[in-house]
Scaffold this motif. Structure first.
Motif, PDB file in Angstrom:
ATOM      1  N   ALA A 192       0.827  -1.208   0.000  1.00  0.00           N
ATOM      2  CA  ALA A 192       0.000   0.000   0.000  1.00  0.00           C
ATOM      3  C   ALA A 192       0.853   1.245   0.000  1.00  0.00           C
ATOM      4  O   ALA A 192       0.463   2.273  -0.548  1.00  0.00           O
ATOM      5  N   ALA A 193       2.026   1.152   0.604  1.00  0.00           N
ATOM      6  CA  ALA A 193       2.906   2.310   0.613  1.00  0.00           C
ATOM      7  C   ALA A 193       3.411   2.639  -0.775  1.00  0.00           C
ATOM      8  O   ALA A 193       3.724   3.784  -1.077  1.00  0.00           O
ATOM      9  N   ILE A 194       3.504   1.622  -1.639  1.00  0.00           N
ATOM     10  CA  ILE A 194       3.958   1.848  -3.005  1.00  0.00           C
ATOM     11  C   ILE A 194       2.796   2.267  -3.890  1.00  0.00           C
ATOM     12  O   ILE A 194       2.934   3.064  -4.797  1.00  0.00           O
ATOM     13  N   ALA A 195       1.645   1.715  -3.613  1.00  0.00           N
ATOM     14  CA  ALA A 195       0.483   1.969  -4.452  1.00  0.00           C
ATOM     15  C   ALA A 195      -0.127   3.338  -4.206  1.00  0.00           C
ATOM     16  O   ALA A 195      -0.970   3.774  -4.975  1.00  0.00           O
ATOM     17  N   SER A 196       0.282   4.015  -3.183  1.00  0.00           N
ATOM     18  CA  SER A 196      -0.295   5.311  -2.871  1.00  0.00           C
ATOM     19  C   SER A 196       0.793   6.295  -2.514  1.00  0.00           C
ATOM     20  O   SER A 196       1.787   5.946  -1.915  1.00  0.00           O
ATOM     21  N   SER A 197       0.619   7.535  -2.907  1.00  0.00           N
ATOM     22  CA  SER A 197       1.589   8.573  -2.545  1.00  0.00           C
ATOM     23  C   SER A 197       1.262   9.181  -1.198  1.00  0.00           C
ATOM     24  O   SER A 197       1.979  10.055  -0.719  1.00  0.00           O
ATOM     25  N   ASP A 198       0.169   8.744  -0.559  1.00  0.00           N
ATOM     26  CA  ASP A 198      -0.214   9.239   0.751  1.00  0.00           C
ATOM     27  C   ASP A 198       0.838   8.857   1.773  1.00  0.00           C
ATOM     28  O   ASP A 198       1.222   7.697   1.880  1.00  0.00           O
ATOM     29  N   ALA A 199       1.332   9.795   2.540  1.00  0.00           N
ATOM     30  CA  ALA A 199       2.373   9.519   3.523  1.00  0.00           C
ATOM     31  C   ALA A 199       1.911   8.528   4.565  1.00  0.00           C
ATOM     32  O   ALA A 199       2.708   7.786   5.134  1.00  0.00           O
ATOM     33  N   ARG A 200       0.603   8.460   4.817  1.00  0.00           N
ATOM     34  CA  ARG A 200       0.104   7.526   5.808  1.00  0.00           C
ATOM     35  C   ARG A 200       0.207   6.086   5.345  1.00  0.00           C
ATOM     36  O   ARG A 200       0.070   5.159   6.131  1.00  0.00           O
ATOM     37  N   VAL A 206       9.476   1.787  -1.143  1.00  0.00           N
ATOM     38  CA  VAL A 206      10.020   2.292  -2.398  1.00  0.00           C
ATOM     39  C   VAL A 206       9.320   3.585  -2.756  1.00  0.00           C
ATOM     40  O   VAL A 206       8.106   3.720  -2.588  1.00  0.00           O
ATOM     41  N   ASP A 207      10.086   4.534  -3.256  1.00  0.00           N
ATOM     42  CA  ASP A 207       9.555   5.847  -3.625  1.00  0.00           C
ATOM     43  C   ASP A 207       8.446   5.683  -4.666  1.00  0.00           C
ATOM     44  O   ASP A 207       8.707   5.238  -5.791  1.00  0.00           O
ATOM     45  N   PRO A 208       7.192   6.035  -4.342  1.00  0.00           N
ATOM     46  CA  PRO A 208       6.106   5.863  -5.314  1.00  0.00           C
ATOM     47  C   PRO A 208       6.285   6.733  -6.553  1.00  0.00           C
ATOM     48  O   PRO A 208       5.834   6.370  -7.641  1.00  0.00           O
TER      49      PRO A 208
END
Length: 375
Positions: free
Chosen positions: A226-234, A246-248
């Motif tokens: 989810a951290a990769i699939a979204s640019s949301d910091a949360r 990984v940097d989105p």
């Protein structure tokens, strides 16, 4: 005094061999507890068992009466190592029946040499050199496999371990084969080089243990976090524990290059050139493709897009007369052989069969663009 020194060295030798055997047995136990059934795991267990066997059989005071059946099995270990190297460093490798036939052939030949040594020593010596040559060829093949696939490997841990592991193992194989060129069918157990051999075996076992115990399951393809699939910091809070984030933005730029600019069509595209296009260090791009998209090999990453491109062309009625080779070259493949193998591996059918089935359907479903959802 000299006798005390020799006994001390012998004790160190036996201690190293005992520790080596324990490490190899622990590797086998861990693989069994993990229910590892992949061909790499099975071959790794076979290599570990061979390491235990070699450590014991080449130790000082090992009964010479057992050499006639021990040495032929040891002489086939280079074949097991070569197969392990193929399985470990080539994600497309598959065991074949002829691989087992090769191993059995070497064992049978080794038995023929040891049984014939007392009666035809000259002939057995020639056979020993031939067996040594086979072992050296297998060692060289394992080394070539490492070098050939090193650049395309995206798994950081595997890239770090492979060269050290192979260098030491190839050295050991060369020692065993070298004895054959000295007119001995296989290495003489308990000889003058026993302590260095024991030390080398211990180092191999340590490296193998680090690789086995520290290995984590690969990220499955199509399961970017989810951290990769979204640019949301949360999203970072929703990432699995221990997963590298990984940097989105990098993944979106990579996605644009692949799906919009179709960079995968570039002939001979290497990961270094792609990293230059993205203006990022090569190791960051490797991490993004491996950790973010789940690919273990750069060629597999490119082939996903290339085969998707080819599937679109093969399903297009307006390109019915375009040769398959032309479609393969347009998609980025350099020859028809790799294209056919990669296409069948992904779809289960040949390109010609896929085209025939796709064009014969009256209501052909539209095949989506080859892309991987990132944002």
């Amino acid at each position: 005094m000299e006798t005390t020194g020799v006994m001390g060295l012998t004790a160190i030798d036996l201690g190293l061999r005992g520790a080596t055997s324990g490490l190899f047995l622990l590797i086998i136990l861990v693989a069994l507890l993990r229910h590892a059934t992949s061909q790499q795991a099975v071959l790794g267990m076979a290599m570990s068992a061979g390491g235990v066997f070699y450590a014991i059989a080449t130790a000082p005071f090992f009964p010479k009466s057992s050499w006639w059946w021990v040495l032929p099995i040891l002489s086939a270990q280079p074949a097991v190592f070569w197969l392990w190297a193929r399985a470990a460093f080539d994600d497309d490798f598959a065991l074949r029946r002829w691989h087992g036939v090769l191993w059995l052939g070497i064992v049978a030949f080794g038995f023929a040499l040891t049984l014939g040594w007392a009666y035809w020593p000259a002939l057995a010596g020639v056979g020993g050199r031939g067996l040594a040559l086979v072992n050296l060829v297998l060692a060289l093949a394992a080394a070539v496999q490492t070098v050939k696939t090193w650049r395309a490997d995206l798994v950081a841990r595997r890239r770090r371990l492979r060269l050290a592991m192979l260098a030491i193992n190839v050295g050991l194989v060369a020692v065993v084969a070298g004895a054959g060129f000295a007119a001995i069918p296989v290495a003489v157990p308990g000889g003058p080089g026993s302590l260095p051999t024991a030390l080398a075996l211990f180092v191999v076992a340590m490296i193998a243990g680090l690789g086995s115990f520290a290995t984590q399951p690969a990220v499955p393809v199509n399961s970017a976090t989810a951290a990769i699939a979204s640019s949301d910091a949360r999203a970072a809070d929703r990432a699995p524990a221990g997963r590298v984030i990984v940097d989105p933005m990098l993944l979106r730029r990579l996605d644009h290059l692949m799906t919009v600019e179709r960079t995968y069509r570039q002939e001979g595209l290497a990961i270094g050139a792609l990293a230059a296009r993205l203006d990022v260090p090569e190791h960051r791009l490797r991490q993004a493709i491996n950790e973010g998209l789940g690919y273990r090999n750069f060629n597999a990453f490119l082939n996903h897009y290339r085969i998707g491109d080819a599937k679109l062309a093969l399903s297009d009625a307006t390109q019915r007369e375009v040769p398959v080779l032309t479609i393969a070259m347009d998609a980025g493949f350099q020859s028809i052989g790799p294209f056919n193998r990669a296409f069948k591996a992904e779809t289960g059918v040949t390109p010609t069969e896929f085209r025939r089935e796709a064009l014969s359907r009256p209501d052909r479903a539209e095949i989506s663009e080859p892309r991987r959802e990132i944002g």
